[in-house]
Scaffold this active site. Sequence first.
Site, PDB file in Angstrom:
ATOM      1  N   LYS B  79       0.923  -1.176   0.073  1.00 43.57           N
ATOM      2  CA  LYS B  79      -0.037   0.000  -0.017  1.00 43.57           C
ATOM      3  C   LYS B  79       0.804   1.113  -0.019  1.00 43.57           C
ATOM      4  O   LYS B  79       1.961   1.465   0.604  1.00 43.57           O
ATOM      5  CB  LYS B  79      -0.952   0.013   1.356  1.00 43.57           C
ATOM      6  N   SER B 154      -9.826   1.605   2.882  1.00 39.82           N
ATOM      7  CA  SER B 154      -8.840   2.588   1.901  1.00 39.82           C
ATOM      8  C   SER B 154      -7.652   1.841   1.237  1.00 39.82           C
ATOM      9  O   SER B 154      -7.148   2.190   0.167  1.00 39.82           O
ATOM     10  CB  SER B 154      -8.206   3.526   2.773  1.00 39.82           C
ATOM     11  N   SER B 178      -9.981  -0.555   6.941  1.00 35.38           N
ATOM     12  CA  SER B 178      -9.421  -0.365   5.774  1.00 35.38           C
ATOM     13  C   SER B 178      -8.798  -1.707   5.195  1.00 35.38           C
ATOM     14  O   SER B 178      -8.152  -1.633   3.935  1.00 35.38           O
ATOM     15  CB  SER B 178      -8.458   0.574   5.594  1.00 35.38           C
TER      16      SER B 178
END
Lengths: 108, 490, 481
Positions: B79, B154, B178
Amino acid sequence: MANSKTDPSSSASPRLDKSTVAKVAELSRLKLSDAELESIAQQLSMVLANFEQLAQVNTQGVEPMVTPTDLTLRLREDRVERREPAEAFLENAPDRSGNLFKVPPVVG
Amino acid sequence: MMDLTFATCSEVGRAVRDRKVSAVEVTRHFLKRIGELDPKIGAFTTVNSRAEAQAADVDARLARGEAVGPLAGVPIAIKDLLCTKGLRTTASSKILANFIPPYSATVVRRLEEAGAICIGKTSLDEFGMGSSNENSAFGSVKNPWNPEYVPGGSSGGSAASVAARMALASIGTDTGGSIRQPSSFCGLFGIKPTYGRVSRYGIIAFASSLDQAGPMALSTEDAALILEVISGRCERDSTSADVSVPQFSQQISDQVKGLRIGLPKQYFAEKMDADVERVTRESIEALKKRGAILVDVELPLVKYAVPVYYLVATSEASSNLARYDGMRFGHRSKNATKGDLDDLYSSSRGEGFGPEVKRRIMLGTYALSSGYYDAYYQKASQVRRLIRDEFTRAFTQCDVILSPVCTSPAFKIGERINDPLAMYLNDIFTTSTNLAGLPGMSVPAGFSKEGLPIGVQLMAPHFEESRLFNVSSVLEKDLGAAKSRRPHVI
Amino acid sequence: MSSETRFGAYEPVIGIEIHVQLQTRSKMFCTDSTAFASGDNECVCEVCTGMPGALPTVNRTAIEYAVKTGLALGCSIREKSVFSRKQYFYPDLPKGYQISQFDLPLCENGRVEFVYNGSKKSIEIIRAHVEEDAGKSTHQGDCSLINLNRASVPLLEIVSGPDLRGPEEAAEYARTVHKMVQYLEVCDGNLEEGSFRCDCNVSVRKRGETKLNTRVEIKNINSFRFVEKAIEYEILRQIDAMESGEKIRQETRLYDPDKNRTFAMRSKEEAHDYRYFPDPDLLPLVLTKAEIESMRAKLPEMPLARAARFQSEYKLPEYDSQVLTAEKDLADYFEKVVSASGNAKAASNWVMTELLRELNDSKKTVSQSPIPAERLGQMIALIDKGTISGKIAKTVFAEMWTSGKAPEVIVQEKGLVQITDTSAIEKSIDEVLAANPKELADYRGGKEKLFGFFVGQVMKATKGQASPDMVNQMLKAKLKG
């Protein structure tokens, strides 16, 4: 103490007006257009109105919980460790003068 | 030759170490997939141009007879909220669009030490703020199961990259769901570890007291293997726990007989999608068949989790994001009045942050400001303690808690973008886990009528991730949801 | 003139916040060195430059130093204290917040005592908390340049109550604290380099009133003389303002030593709202009672107690005790001289006159003295044994200062041993009397003032080495005839 005890739930409505939002934007150093101020005022008012429900929870005498563990701080021994040369922390700078960060003149 | 696309991390790691396939071959295979598929998905913000060189290094070490870790040559997508030394790290924000970190996050270092190859950086909702990956300065990410749908957020890019088999696993971060919500939307095993289990050092902070990084993977075993690699005390993170790390991947047991599964009444009373309800019931039945004991548990305060979460998270975020000021790194406005420092601050930040980030900074600043602190931040922190205490009590009656991850499967791109409150309320099932610091996991459990994956959430007491893997492994075998279908793009 | 009378009907009310730089090797919240004489931004890392993702860790030594200081200030030490973020935007503050302590500081409720103008003062210490320093900005016309070497260096902020009543007293308080932190060896005390900075809060009220009026903060003063002058100026400025009916504005001012005046800092109208909240990157700092007590046991004797002991143990006058305990190094030096010589009175005389004068003239500190304490003690012992005279000792002292040699060596090499041999002295006296028959006759004729002349001649003949006592005695006997 900067944080005084005011309970907004005691006031009639949590609605944020544009001037309050503008003050918060200044405190946050966010330049917002008029339209942004307007929409944020409206959206945050809705959000805060929903969050008013928290006032229903009795929290008298409850110690606030900052971190969800019961661990306490571990201290670091006082030893110097160098990792990277100064350049490593300057190369992302938008502006610099030699090995110094260059910024607009500081007031005061 | 093994089918790399559908292999697991542990299979590939073993094959590379046994020199049945080279790390370079594996890396090339996945770089090729990224080249072909990612233009349609948009999962990556940056592909690692040094990935092949790193793979060659792993091969060289193996050729010299050196020991390489269990993730030898395994391509992992990171990420873009984790700092990677020398590799652009953006937080999917314009304000960091050109930021090259001078150091790597502890999680990244540990993965590399275990032989993993960071194949690229994946898109997210800017600074981790969002549940749809629509709040990214690099455009929205498509769900590989159906490109009209969001991958969740997210960690949406992370989820999409693995679902589309552009990487064998990904590292996501979870502040209020997330990792778990996008795992549910994309059919992955995603675990948010106990707060303090995984070092936050080098992970761009959203909310320091809630953030944890964890794996998003294609099997229980892979999730367990990666978690064991990245876990453990880090001397640079004062909040990382000095708790021993079990060899999760080797301790997975299918024994759930007698295990007490807690079903929180309040969660099941929420309005939810019929498919979500059905899949959750099927999961409960599957466990019951294996001899698990079902227990009703009371968590009356979780209905306040969303406001508590948003007040705490935005307060911390408003402070954590103050460093993005255009002074030492990041976006500096060219439109500010020359010589006006405050105007430069406000313009740089006003231009650099997207609308959701600005909204949250505003909410957080307000919640901490003079006159409102007690009613918002402090009140939320008090209720937070009560919520944690409630979980502690619930875990005296059960070993694992089971609930839906989300009230619905993935929704369509653009469907909720203009209603922040509705988007926030959707986090009802996931946020309390972060507030209480508990480990939580999303396990693929079934599909919606539209064929979109649906996960089920498991929660355990602090540092009891092993229980989650045991239950997950049973659901993985008995429901077969992870293997039964393949996403649309592949 | 005391401040009692100088300010007429007005009474100054002063409180001081002192920022003490704790002399650790590494910074407060990261592992960079605090020794940054080196280049610009040479002692920085991702933590103190506020890079994305970087996290703070807490320096154990900084906490120990803070606790020691707190204990010496008579504070109670919190078993659980909390780091908070003080938030504001400034280019020398990389994270956009300073890690400090707010509602749960490490040290609270202490008291500092000192003697001023003959009377004992007792000043309340409200709190002492740990925090990090900011970086340094240099202003250069159209821009400012930021150096973060100083960012995150550990500071202890010591906050006094509004108990001080005059500029001199305020400066004396600051000197007292300065002396304490040096005694504790937690701060190098270097004022020029900013290791000890004072922010002075000054207000003025009518004598007899008890309320606190609007106060003005004079920031960042790094000399005791300037503390005194800045407060003096500010008091008079406020009295003038009150006399002419002006309102005192709550503001921050700076002191300009060249013009000897204070001036208001330019600041934006926006009031500060620091939005303090507990730093979620740092867990609560917990100290056990046992840990606190073990630190208390290790505390050195503090200046006031040491001065009192010097008076009772060494029978020194109050003034001498104060001079000798002004610096820990000096007091340590003195006590070593005492133990090497066994003569406290002589030790105090030699240290206070000869040694301090030489140090002063050559701008050296006690620790840089070319004469080690043990040698000065040995020299005093030589006087007491009668090996050398007090007069010769001055020659020996001067020689020790330049050559650094041991006193015995100097006495041997230069043949400075005192002559105590009766026959040798007698021989010299006889020679002197024989050489000066006129003076001898005059003396015996009643001119007794000439006694001094004969002593001088004998000492000259013995190159000053004859024991003065013996010369006196024997000469008297010989002159009688």
